[in-house]
Write a protein that holds these residues in place. Sequence first.
Motif, mmCIF file in Angstrom:
data_model
loop_
_atom_site.group_PDB
_atom_site.id
_atom_site.type_symbol
_atom_site.label_atom_id
_atom_site.label_comp_id
_atom_site.label_asym_id
_atom_site.label_seq_id
_atom_site.Cartn_x
_atom_site.Cartn_y
_atom_site.Cartn_z
ATOM 1 N N TYR A 17 -10.354 8.071 24.892
ATOM 2 C CA TYR A 17 -9.853 8.667 23.653
ATOM 3 C C TYR A 17 -11.063 9.120 22.857
ATOM 4 N N SER A 18 -10.844 10.047 21.952
ATOM 5 C CA SER A 18 -11.950 10.585 21.170
ATOM 6 C C SER A 18 -11.719 10.343 19.690
ATOM 7 N N LEU A 19 -12.812 10.127 18.993
ATOM 8 C CA LEU A 19 -12.751 10.072 17.532
ATOM 9 C C LEU A 19 -12.581 11.493 17.015
ATOM 10 N N LEU A 20 -11.913 11.630 15.910
ATOM 11 C CA LEU A 20 -11.724 12.947 15.312
ATOM 12 C C LEU A 20 -12.916 13.285 14.425
ATOM 13 N N GLU A 21 -13.480 14.465 14.671
ATOM 14 C CA GLU A 21 -14.612 14.888 13.855
ATOM 15 C C GLU A 21 -14.140 15.234 12.453
ATOM 16 N N GLY A 22 -15.054 15.233 11.550
ATOM 17 C CA GLY A 22 -14.776 15.559 10.161
ATOM 18 C C GLY A 22 -15.900 14.990 9.334
ATOM 19 N N PRO A 23 -15.651 14.787 8.069
ATOM 20 C CA PRO A 23 -16.706 14.190 7.261
ATOM 21 C C PRO A 23 -17.082 12.803 7.783
ATOM 22 N N VAL A 24 -16.104 12.121 8.372
ATOM 23 C CA VAL A 24 -16.359 10.836 9.032
ATOM 24 C C VAL A 24 -15.593 10.851 10.350
ATOM 25 N N TRP A 25 -16.077 10.126 11.325
ATOM 26 C CA TRP A 25 -15.417 10.052 12.631
ATOM 27 C C TRP A 25 -14.397 8.923 12.578
ATOM 28 N N ASN A 26 -13.126 9.252 12.806
ATOM 29 C CA ASN A 26 -12.091 8.233 12.752
ATOM 30 C C ASN A 26 -11.048 8.462 13.827
ATOM 31 N N LEU A 27 -10.147 7.511 13.957
ATOM 32 C CA LEU A 27 -9.070 7.544 14.936
ATOM 33 C C LEU A 27 -7.740 7.738 14.235
ATOM 34 N N THR A 28 -6.806 8.360 14.931
ATOM 35 C CA THR A 28 -5.435 8.439 14.428
ATOM 36 C C THR A 28 -4.499 7.924 15.516
ATOM 37 N N GLU A 29 -3.322 7.510 15.120
ATOM 38 C CA GLU A 29 -2.324 7.073 16.090
ATOM 39 C C GLU A 29 -1.950 8.226 17.018
ATOM 40 N N GLU A 30 -1.916 9.445 16.487
ATOM 41 C CA GLU A 30 -1.562 10.610 17.307
ATOM 42 C C GLU A 30 -2.580 10.806 18.434
ATOM 43 N N ALA A 31 -3.865 10.673 18.120
ATOM 44 C CA ALA A 31 -4.905 10.832 19.148
ATOM 45 C C ALA A 31 -4.769 9.759 20.226
ATOM 46 N N LEU A 32 -4.454 8.532 19.811
ATOM 47 C CA LEU A 32 -4.284 7.448 20.776
ATOM 48 C C LEU A 32 -3.036 7.667 21.623
ATOM 49 N N GLU A 33 -1.953 8.144 21.012
ATOM 50 C CA GLU A 33 -0.724 8.423 21.760
ATOM 51 C C GLU A 33 -0.959 9.524 22.798
ATOM 52 N N THR A 34 -1.717 10.541 22.426
ATOM 53 C CA THR A 34 -2.040 11.616 23.367
ATOM 54 C C THR A 34 -2.830 11.069 24.545
ATOM 55 N N ALA A 35 -3.789 10.208 24.271
ATOM 56 C CA ALA A 35 -4.619 9.633 25.336
ATOM 57 C C ALA A 35 -3.785 8.786 26.287
#
Length: 145
Positions: A17-35
Amino acid sequence: PLYSATNSEYNAYQINYSLLEGPVWNLTEEALETAIASAAGKCHPRAIIVINPGNPTGNVLSKGSVEAVVRFAARHRLVILADEVYQFNVYSPNCRFVSFRSVVKELESTLPVKVPVVSFMSASKGYTGEGGIRGGYGELANVRS
């Protein structure tokens, strides 16, 4: 590299799974569900490994991201393996380390199941520096004996 090498040693399937780029690198439930959806039919996931603070970036997950991982783990009945060995190496006044164990305890009454957490800590990182003798330990919460 340690976790992927261990997976290879035990012939385990790794779901990245990947952290979401932005002002800070974070995780979302959507990114984890996709993975996890991308691995359907290839394996039966048992755990999620999260390194927080991150190495080598030093990123510290927000409390919201930690909560997202905990909810995701509860929904999928996953053990959280929380590599938190750099928790004392947070130097920015704008960042606050939040442990997975504390968030699991805080959300416990709202979750459908007790989420097992194995939190890894080090005796050779942080205050005492990076070199020399290595030592560490794991703390288990909500793990059946």
